[in-house]
Enzyme design. Structure first.
Site, PDB file in Angstrom:
ATOM      1  N   ASP A  48       0.836  -1.202   0.000  1.00 20.56           N
ATOM      2  CA  ASP A  48       0.000   0.000   0.000  1.00 20.56           C
ATOM      3  C   ASP A  48       0.876   1.260   0.000  1.00 20.56           C
ATOM      4  OD1 ASP A  48      -3.066   0.885   0.718  1.00 20.56           O
ATOM      5  OD2 ASP A  48      -1.581   2.251   1.578  1.00 20.56           O
ATOM      6  N   ARG A  49       0.661   2.114  -0.992  1.00 20.67           N
ATOM      7  CA  ARG A  49       1.512   3.283  -1.180  1.00 20.67           C
ATOM      8  C   ARG A  49       1.315   4.322  -0.081  1.00 20.67           C
ATOM      9  NH1 ARG A  49      -0.553  -0.402  -3.801  1.00 20.67           N
ATOM     10  NH2 ARG A  49      -2.314   0.864  -4.405  1.00 20.67           N
ATOM     11  N   CYS A  83      -1.883   5.848 -10.603  1.00 15.93           N
ATOM     12  CA  CYS A  83      -1.947   5.870  -9.136  1.00 15.93           C
ATOM     13  C   CYS A  83      -1.269   7.158  -8.703  1.00 15.93           C
ATOM     14  CB  CYS A  83      -1.223   4.675  -8.531  1.00 15.93           C
ATOM     15  SG  CYS A  83      -1.085   4.783  -6.717  1.00 15.93           S
ATOM     16  N   ASN A  84      -2.049   8.079  -8.141  1.00 17.30           N
ATOM     17  CA  ASN A  84      -1.490   9.371  -7.749  1.00 17.30           C
ATOM     18  C   ASN A  84      -0.424   9.226  -6.673  1.00 17.30           C
ATOM     19  OD1 ASN A  84      -3.344  11.772  -8.917  1.00 17.30           O
ATOM     20  ND2 ASN A  84      -4.579   9.958  -8.587  1.00 17.30           N
ATOM     21  N   THR A  85      -0.730   8.387  -5.649  1.00  9.98           N
ATOM     22  CA  THR A  85       0.169   8.274  -4.505  1.00  9.98           C
ATOM     23  C   THR A  85       1.544   7.763  -4.932  1.00  9.98           C
ATOM     24  OG1 THR A  85      -1.811   7.735  -3.236  1.00  9.98           O
ATOM     25  CG2 THR A  85       0.295   7.459  -2.131  1.00  9.98           C
ATOM     26  N   ALA A  86       1.570   6.837  -5.884  1.00 14.11           N
ATOM     27  CA  ALA A  86       2.846   6.286  -6.353  1.00 14.11           C
ATOM     28  C   ALA A  86       3.758   7.364  -6.931  1.00 14.11           C
ATOM     29  CB  ALA A  86       2.598   5.186  -7.389  1.00 14.11           C
ATOM     30  N   THR A 127      -5.345  10.573  -1.222  1.00 10.18           N
ATOM     31  CA  THR A 127      -5.013   9.810  -0.002  1.00 10.18           C
ATOM     32  C   THR A 127      -4.204  10.698   0.940  1.00 10.18           C
ATOM     33  OG1 THR A 127      -2.889   9.001  -0.834  1.00 10.18           O
ATOM     34  CG2 THR A 127      -4.829   7.645  -1.309  1.00 10.18           C
ATOM     35  N   LYS A 167     -12.565   0.866  -2.735  1.00  8.59           N
ATOM     36  CA  LYS A 167     -11.686  -0.303  -2.917  1.00  8.59           C
ATOM     37  C   LYS A 167     -12.393  -1.587  -2.496  1.00  8.59           C
ATOM     38  CE  LYS A 167      -7.019   1.696  -2.472  1.00  8.59           C
ATOM     39  NZ  LYS A 167      -6.438   1.360  -3.792  1.00  8.59           N
ATOM     40  N   CYS A 197      -6.912  10.850  -6.618  1.00  9.80           N
ATOM     41  CA  CYS A 197      -6.708   9.444  -6.240  1.00  9.80           C
ATOM     42  C   CYS A 197      -7.535   8.657  -7.234  1.00  9.80           C
ATOM     43  CB  CYS A 197      -7.182   9.172  -4.817  1.00  9.80           C
ATOM     44  SG  CYS A 197      -7.307   7.395  -4.458  1.00  9.80           S
TER      45      CYS A 197
END
Lengths: 241, 241
Positions: A48-49, A83-86, A127, A167, A197
């Site tokens: 999980d990022r 994936c924004n967080t990545a 996130t 999710k 996100c």
């Protein structure tokens, strides 16, 4: 094949499918053969990022590098990461690979500008990892935008909980929680709400609005449009060069 | 990664996305990391499969082999092809690769049997290439089923035209044309209607019905379930072995 787009996905699995659908929709095409060749690495076992960022761990980067290397050797000529967080690890990834890696925040800024919003304050639904790491804020500031994120309570009770509901497949609950957060931000002088996100545009769509005159900017869709632009530019050069 | 599924897709692009979505839905999962690792080769430049069969050309096979080899070297441990017509070249492909290639017709037969239809006549909606090449008929016969395809006029005016409408994005027109063909077949003593072209389940869904008591069997969904079963079996062996 010239113009093959690599998609480093699986974060989560549905977000990858949503991104592919948006690439297909954004492509000018009359038949199968007009569409963009895609290679997709969707290995959802990446840790999980958001949790990794909050825990100070770079573990996801190892997975991202491996996925990018596989896409590269399979023939990808550019990479998009739905994936924004990545994107927290963007520099570490982009500096170690010899093809362009499209940046979702640059793509979102470009779409805001096309919509006539050239600077000012925009709301950010993302996130806690993306927000805390400044994934949007740092890059947006250089491009003329300020970011307003929800306060801690709204972030935790509506945004984090809403993303988790999406999710887990509870789209109705996810939509309600996230829409409330968007409405609150829209009342705080934001010119638009960035859906930062990839789970969020699954329930909040461009035809919805959190307040009169305020629209949603879907970062997944923005990245898809940037990918199509990259493909058309690359293959145009190939045809004329 | 153990249990990685390779998807040889792009035929057409939307059918690949539909298949991925069905794999995700059919997977027992509570979080991103429970989902199946996927590698997807979606290069829609493969020449039209139905046209090639009708013209006696094996040109698509070269593309299929290349795609399968790329998926194999990227780490795929089994391959699924979300395109019924491409199964015309199944033996030539499966005999030249050292991992299992799931067969969409076997998957459809298994789903018919789970639905309690263990033999008898079923209707077939598929491309003219799939029908003429006997992709379903040959394999179904060995498994106890007879196939009834539309007559030439209905095949051409409703099925071929309906599939083309879906590919061109005119879903309403596609649905109307294909549903008429399904209703006609359902009136000819068919126990179920097999949707044997991946464009068709985009517009005809399991909650619809062409006649009382007659259901649609979505071959894309059947292949997705076969893929999930393969993954669970493979990773179970890995965990206990």
């Amino acid at each position: 094949m010239k113009g093959t787009l690599g998609i480093l996905g699986g974060m989560g699995p549905l977000a990858t499918v949503d991104f592919m659908q948006k690439v297909i929709q954004a492509t000018p095409a009359n038949r199968d053969q007009d569409h963009i060749p895609l290679l997709v690495h969707a290995v959802p076992q990446v840790p999980d990022r958001a949790e990794a960022i909050l825990a100070g761990s770079d573990e996801p980067l190892t997975w991202l590098r491996e996925g990018a290397a596989i896409l590269r050797s399979a023939g990808a000529e550019a990479i998009a990461i739905p994936c924004n967080t990545a994107h927290y690890w963007y520099d570490d990834l982009a500096n170690h690979i010899d093809v362009p890696v499209l940046h979702i925040v640059d793509a979102a800024a470009a779409q805001l500008k096309s919509a006539g919003i050239i600077n000012g304050t925009v709301g950010l639904l993302a996130t806690k990892g993306t927000v805390d790491a400044g994934v949007y804020q740092n890059r947006f500031e250089k491009l003329g935008f300020n970011c307003r994120a929800p306060d801690d309570a709204l972030q935790s009770e509506n945004v984090t909980a809403g993303i988790a509901a999406v999710k887990a497949g509870d789209l109705r609950k996810g939509r309600t929680l996230l829409e409330t957060a968007a409405i609150t931000l829209a009342q705080q002088d934001c010119l638009a709400i960035v859906l930062g996100c990839t789970e969020i545009p699954i329930v909040l769509t461009k035809d919805m609005s959190p307040a009169p005159g305020i629209g949603y900017l879907d970062a997944t869709d923005a990245l898809a449009r940037a990918a199509v632009d990259w493909h058309l530019e690359t293959t145009k050069t190939a045809k004329t060069g």
